[in-house]
Design an enzyme around this catalytic site. Sequence first.
Site, short mmCIF file in Angstrom:
data_model
loop_
_atom_site.label_atom_id
_atom_site.label_comp_id
_atom_site.label_asym_id
_atom_site.label_seq_id
_atom_site.Cartn_x
_atom_site.Cartn_y
_atom_site.Cartn_z
N HIS A 69 0.80 -1.35 0.01
CA HIS A 69 0.07 0.09 -0.03
C HIS A 69 0.70 1.08 0.23
O HIS A 69 1.81 1.19 0.52
CB HIS A 69 -0.94 0.09 1.13
CG HIS A 69 -0.19 0.11 2.49
ND1 HIS A 69 -0.03 1.27 3.05
CD2 HIS A 69 -0.15 -0.86 3.40
CE1 HIS A 69 0.53 1.22 4.39
NE2 HIS A 69 0.73 -0.30 4.50
N ASP A 71 -0.50 4.31 0.83
CA ASP A 71 -1.43 5.19 1.75
C ASP A 71 -0.91 5.06 3.04
O ASP A 71 -0.23 4.17 3.25
CB ASP A 71 -2.94 5.03 1.87
CG ASP A 71 -3.26 3.86 2.50
OD1 ASP A 71 -2.77 2.58 2.20
OD2 ASP A 71 -4.35 3.57 3.18
N ASP A 102 6.34 2.02 6.80
CA ASP A 102 5.04 1.37 6.57
C ASP A 102 4.31 2.16 5.41
O ASP A 102 3.51 3.21 5.65
CB ASP A 102 4.22 1.49 7.87
CG ASP A 102 2.96 0.72 7.84
OD1 ASP A 102 2.92 0.10 6.92
OD2 ASP A 102 2.38 0.89 8.77
N GLU A 135 -4.94 0.74 2.74
CA GLU A 135 -4.65 -0.08 3.69
C GLU A 135 -4.96 0.50 5.22
O GLU A 135 -5.26 -0.42 6.11
CB GLU A 135 -3.40 -0.82 3.35
CG GLU A 135 -3.13 -2.01 4.15
CD GLU A 135 -2.63 -1.96 5.74
OE1 GLU A 135 -2.57 -3.00 6.52
OE2 GLU A 135 -2.28 -0.69 5.89
N GLU A 164 4.66 -5.81 4.09
CA GLU A 164 4.59 -5.17 5.62
C GLU A 164 5.65 -5.14 6.21
O GLU A 164 6.46 -5.98 6.33
CB GLU A 164 3.24 -5.43 6.33
CG GLU A 164 1.80 -5.20 5.73
CD GLU A 164 1.59 -3.72 6.02
OE1 GLU A 164 2.21 -3.08 7.15
OE2 GLU A 164 0.74 -3.18 5.56
N HIS A 353 4.10 4.57 12.27
CA HIS A 353 3.09 5.30 12.60
C HIS A 353 3.31 6.47 13.83
O HIS A 353 2.48 7.10 14.06
CB HIS A 353 2.03 4.70 13.14
CG HIS A 353 1.24 3.91 12.12
ND1 HIS A 353 -0.21 3.17 12.42
CD2 HIS A 353 1.26 3.39 10.94
CE1 HIS A 353 -0.66 2.56 11.38
NE2 HIS A 353 0.50 2.71 10.41
#
Length: 380
Positions: A69, A71, A102, A135, A164, A353
């Site tokens: 992903h 996003d 990520d 995702e 991932e 994150h």
Amino acid sequence: MTTDAVALSAELIRCPSVTPEEGGALVLLEALLSKAGFTCTRVDRNGTPNLFARWGAKGAAKSFGFNGHTDVVPVGDAAAWTHDPFGAEIIDGVMWGRGATDMKTAVAAFAAAAVDFVTETPPDGAVILTITGDEEGPGRDGTRALLDWMKDTGEAMSVCLVGEPTCPNEMGEMMKIGRRGSMTFYIEAEGVQGHAAYPHRAKNPLHALVDLLGRMTAEPLDQGTEHFQPSTLQITTIDCGNPANNVIPAKARATVNIRFNDAHSGESLIAWAEAMALAVTMETGITFALNPDISGESFVTPPSPFVDLVARSVEAETGRAPELSTSGGTSDARFVKDHCPVVEFGLVGATMHQVDERVPVDQIETLTRIYARILKDYFA
């Protein structure tokens, strides 16, 4: 490697693709892959951006798939970042930016490995890339949409690797061969409002709700299984929205999140919770609405030649034999597993994150070599 995965990572990080914005990331990848001879199709659904890319013949007997992903989660307080979260600055061998772990770098790594592989040693088969922009969001129209479209159009992957971040501390120490299931109960208890001084004229839903939650948390769900750690249940919120201290509320709400192993299914846990709620209702007269949301069932890809191939490739490039794990949260592998065997391998995820998300550049280079080796050995 001819294609510079580090430079491609930086280009992707500079795309502000915070879910659900495409931000230019899939446009960039489509241009790169099309130039290398991939057939590219945008599979957008309900405004969610997705990209399917295939090199080789449709319906090839042997096809290797990558899934990832572009996003990313919001940056939070941009002023708290040491470097521009969309700047992709490289300082002392470390690349900074949202998506650095990520997982824009993994997408860059498998795109670069795939482009070089089909250009330099065209395989007898197909290489497929499925890349979503959803995702980190609801996930309803991302990889699910890609897989639905593939089924409708006769496209298929024989096996798939999701990029991932899988390594806790050191590159190569862990790969994922499965994931726990995840579900949430949005519980509402309904009683009868009344004066706190006259409880016999009311039915307090909070008392019953606390009783139910106590029963749900009183005993472990299980002790773990062959491939999984014990399931976990967490109460994440309790509320009744009552501003008055002398009023028994009519309704109370709670949210419970369960991460479950293969000793359970979403449906079996719903039946378990409903039975508990019914028992409390029979004792108190308070009624419950449970409103379950199953975001994914548990699954495991058992040891196989595919699992062994990925593990060997990781060890060859890192010197570490990866642990075969099912730990962590959920990923889009929970959807891919219904299509074909799937495993996950990617970077060290220590800063994903977080403010100041970053990755050492040499990890991107190592990951690209691992993906290249996997492709070479798969089609050997």
